[in-house]
Design a protein around this motif. Structure first.
Motif, PDB file in Angstrom:
ATOM      1  N   THR A 115       0.831  -1.209   0.000  1.00 53.44           N
ATOM      2  CA  THR A 115       0.000   0.000   0.000  1.00 53.44           C
ATOM      3  C   THR A 115       0.862   1.255   0.000  1.00 53.44           C
ATOM      4  O   THR A 115       1.933   1.282   0.612  1.00 53.44           O
ATOM      5  CB  THR A 115      -0.905  -0.016   1.268  1.00 53.44           C
ATOM      6  N   ILE A 117       0.248   5.368   0.856  1.00 53.26           N
ATOM      7  CA  ILE A 117      -0.700   6.363   1.367  1.00 53.26           C
ATOM      8  C   ILE A 117      -0.153   7.767   1.085  1.00 53.26           C
ATOM      9  O   ILE A 117       1.001   8.069   1.383  1.00 53.26           O
ATOM     10  CB  ILE A 117      -0.988   6.177   2.874  1.00 53.26           C
ATOM     11  N   THR A 124      -6.902  11.961   2.477  1.00 51.31           N
ATOM     12  CA  THR A 124      -5.978  10.828   2.529  1.00 51.31           C
ATOM     13  C   THR A 124      -6.349   9.893   1.390  1.00 51.31           C
ATOM     14  O   THR A 124      -7.526   9.569   1.220  1.00 51.31           O
ATOM     15  CB  THR A 124      -6.098  10.074   3.867  1.00 51.31           C
ATOM     16  N   MET A 126      -5.475   6.177  -0.282  1.00 52.85           N
ATOM     17  CA  MET A 126      -4.788   4.898  -0.090  1.00 52.85           C
ATOM     18  C   MET A 126      -4.816   4.118  -1.400  1.00 52.85           C
ATOM     19  O   MET A 126      -5.884   3.884  -1.959  1.00 52.85           O
ATOM     20  CB  MET A 126      -5.456   4.090   1.015  1.00 52.85           C
ATOM     21  N   CYS A 128      -4.015   0.537  -2.773  1.00 55.63           N
ATOM     22  CA  CYS A 128      -3.769  -0.805  -2.230  1.00 55.63           C
ATOM     23  C   CYS A 128      -3.541  -1.829  -3.331  1.00 55.63           C
ATOM     24  O   CYS A 128      -3.965  -1.631  -4.468  1.00 55.63           O
ATOM     25  CB  CYS A 128      -4.940  -1.240  -1.358  1.00 55.63           C
TER      26      CYS A 128
END
Ligand SMILES: [Zn+2]
Length: 198
Positions: A115, A117, A124, A126, A128
């Motif tokens: 991941t 970030i 935020t 993310m 993945c």
């Protein structure tokens, strides 16, 4: 008269030469400073910015295989509330920063697998199930549209205590049934539907 013209030409020659040298180096310099790309890149993806000011995280791929919201969990460890969107993409596809910000994390993050970030003061993001060959490091400031990573493979090896496996018993890149980008967007720490921002 002749000698006067000649001396002007003589003075201009280095200026003209410098001009051509500059033109030659402009593409090299702009590549160096605009993008953080691996040495063997082939094409730099183009991106567009939405009316909300975001750019799509995986240029060239727009098929949503799992939308934001409640769902039947597709595999062990995948949540029934899907806090992001899944975008089908081939392993190795480039991922770009949706906004300007800083990298707050890179690593193996449980069900998210490998991941990245990215954060700014409000949002935020993310990314993945990405490739473990990270192109950014924690604390790095990135520009909007800058390449930050690549879509990862389905299977990853050598992660200690990785509980996620496919039906053949091979370890997977988090809770995933195949290569894709899972993209979570949080506004002030609350997950929101990314599609509202693109
Ligand atoms: Zn997902």
């Amino acid at each position: 008269m002749f000698s006067h013209k000649f001396s002007i030409l003589f003075l201009l020659l280095p200026v003209i030469l410098l001009f051509f040298i500059c033109i030659f180096f402009i593409p090299i310099l702009s590549n160096k400073y605009n993008f953080n790309v691996p040495n063997n890149y082939i094409t730099i993806p183009t991106y567009s910015i939405s009316s909300s000011g975001f750019c799509w995280p995986v240029p060239g791929y727009t098929t949503i295989t799992s939308p934001y919201g409640y769902r039947t969990s597709p595999t062990y460890g995948a949540s029934s509330f899907h806090a992001g969107i899944d975008i089908a993409a081939n392993p190795g596809s480039y991922l770009v920063a949706s906004l300007e910000g800083f990298i707050s994390y890179v690593g193996f993050n449980g069900s998210g697998g490998y991941t990245i970030i990215l954060e700014n003061n409000t949002f935020t993001m993310m990314y993945c199930h990405v490739s473990p060959n990270f192109l950014v490091y924690p604390g790095q400031i990135v520009n909007q549209g800058q390449i930050i990573g690549q879509v990862g493979p389905k299977n990853v090896y050598g992660v200690p205590n990785n509980p996620y496996k496919d039906s053949n018993g091979n370890p997977t890149n988090g809770a995933t049934t195949g290569p894709h980008l899972h993209f979570t967007l949080k506004k002030n720490s609350q997950a929101v539907n990314p599609l509202d921002y693109f």
